[in-house]
Enzyme design. Sequence first.
Site, PDB file in Angstrom:
ATOM      1  NE  ARG A  39      -9.403   6.637   4.914  1.00 14.29           N
ATOM      2  CZ  ARG A  39      -8.463   6.631   3.965  1.00 14.29           C
ATOM      3  NH1 ARG A  39      -7.370   5.890   4.136  1.00 14.29           N
ATOM      4  NH2 ARG A  39      -8.608   7.352   2.869  1.00 14.29           N
ATOM      5  CB  SER A  44      -9.192  11.509  -5.067  1.00 16.01           C
ATOM      6  OG  SER A  44      -8.188  11.447  -4.075  1.00 16.01           O
ATOM      7  CG  ASP A  93      -3.642   2.098  -4.683  1.00 14.38           C
ATOM      8  OD1 ASP A  93      -3.130   3.018  -5.348  1.00 14.38           O
ATOM      9  OD2 ASP A  93      -4.087   2.253  -3.536  1.00 14.38           O
ATOM     10  NE  ARG A 140       2.201   2.907  -8.142  1.00 11.95           N
ATOM     11  CZ  ARG A 140       1.509   2.859  -7.010  1.00 11.95           C
ATOM     12  NH1 ARG A 140       0.186   2.866  -7.040  1.00 11.95           N
ATOM     13  NH2 ARG A 140       2.140   2.809  -5.850  1.00 11.95           N
TER      14      ARG A 140
END
Length: 449
Positions: A44, A186, A336, A367
């Site tokens: 960012r 999200s 994550d 994952r």
Amino acid sequence: MSASVITVETQEDLSDKLIIQQPSVGLSLQGRIRVPGDKSISHRALMLGALAQGETEIQGLLLGEDPRSTASCFQALGAEISELNTELVRVKGIGLGNLQEPVDVLNAGNSGTTLRLMLGILASHSGRFFTVTGDGSLRSRPMSRVVKPLLQMGAQIWGRKGNSLAPLAIQGQALKPTHYLSPIASAQVKSCILLAGLMTEGQTIVTEPALSRDHSERMLRAFGANLTIEPETNSVIVTGPAQLYGQKVIVPGDISSAAFWLVAGAIVPGSELVVENVGVNPTRTGILEALALMGADIQLENQREVAGEPVADLRVRSSRLKSCTIAGDIIPRLIDEIPILAVAAVFAEGTTIIRDAEELRVKESDRITVMAQQLNKMGAQVTELPDGMEITGGTPLAGTDVDSYTDHRIAMSLAIAALVSKGITTIHRAEAAAISYPNFTATLQQVCS
């Protein structure tokens, strides 16, 4: 104390095998560690610096492959970015609305954040044509979650499988504001729409079902955007058109990278580690809450605020972990970190249940499937659920051949599991760790010595 034997072998196809041999006498981990800069904030800072008027200075930037992809894309769009390093990166912005039409395809590499956030920026730059792609993994990951709301705003985007897969072509347009009710929490979806809203006349609103990480909101405000947050409805409002101004950004250590050492320190007997200068933004500290539920001994020390982001040193001591259920609103705040949490659960007493994490199936790998398969190869008891895992702890692990599936978080999670596995563990395609943590293996060798 005896050290683990940790070696790296480069193969003919240039992939790496990371080989970890548990010592015959007990291992304990000791020392102070600094993890790389936060990946989310690094992306960012580069993007907003490129879109701002004037110069942005970035200290502590992550030198992983993903931020390099972001820098490369925005250089192709006209921004001047100095050589990437952790000390000081200077970004000479071109100002909102002034992106150049690139002469070649923009390549986001393996970085979903680069591609998804950039789509909001490109779609709102009228009169210019852009084409974006990525590596094999990124080209298989769904982009419809950001393309659909952009199309609602009047964007023109084309791609494979109903405009859902890269490569994508974008004809920049003057977009119209929207109130997007996101079906998922999200940060990438939210950030993409807010970035599109910077160039849009009026109020662009994003409402989420739960709070996702808020690095974009903090940084957009710091760069001068007119942004309002309504916490009671999980809504963010940006009023455009905006003007951004260059800032000084200090990137804290990435809590997602710190998570590997927090779990390692908790599960390797007799260990004590301090991970310094870690960002503890409340939208990212789900990992700390989950490990606390499991009985981990973690203390926050030297708490402070750096450039608008809360920061602390994290001290972890080994402890006996117990099972818990991880589900609901906490999931977006630790999505994550679930691969390494699965490793913690293998060493916890009882059965840990992880639910509401179907998002894991569309990351750099599936994952859920990959972690279940690889940990079970080592002797764990992991059952796949449609949206998570059920992990029965307490079974000793044994070293074997495992594979990262070129997923950085899988590679590092398996390396931590290997520290407490009898015998030799060989992790194939371990070079994937460099995506977010270029010196992971060196740090692993440091704390094991």
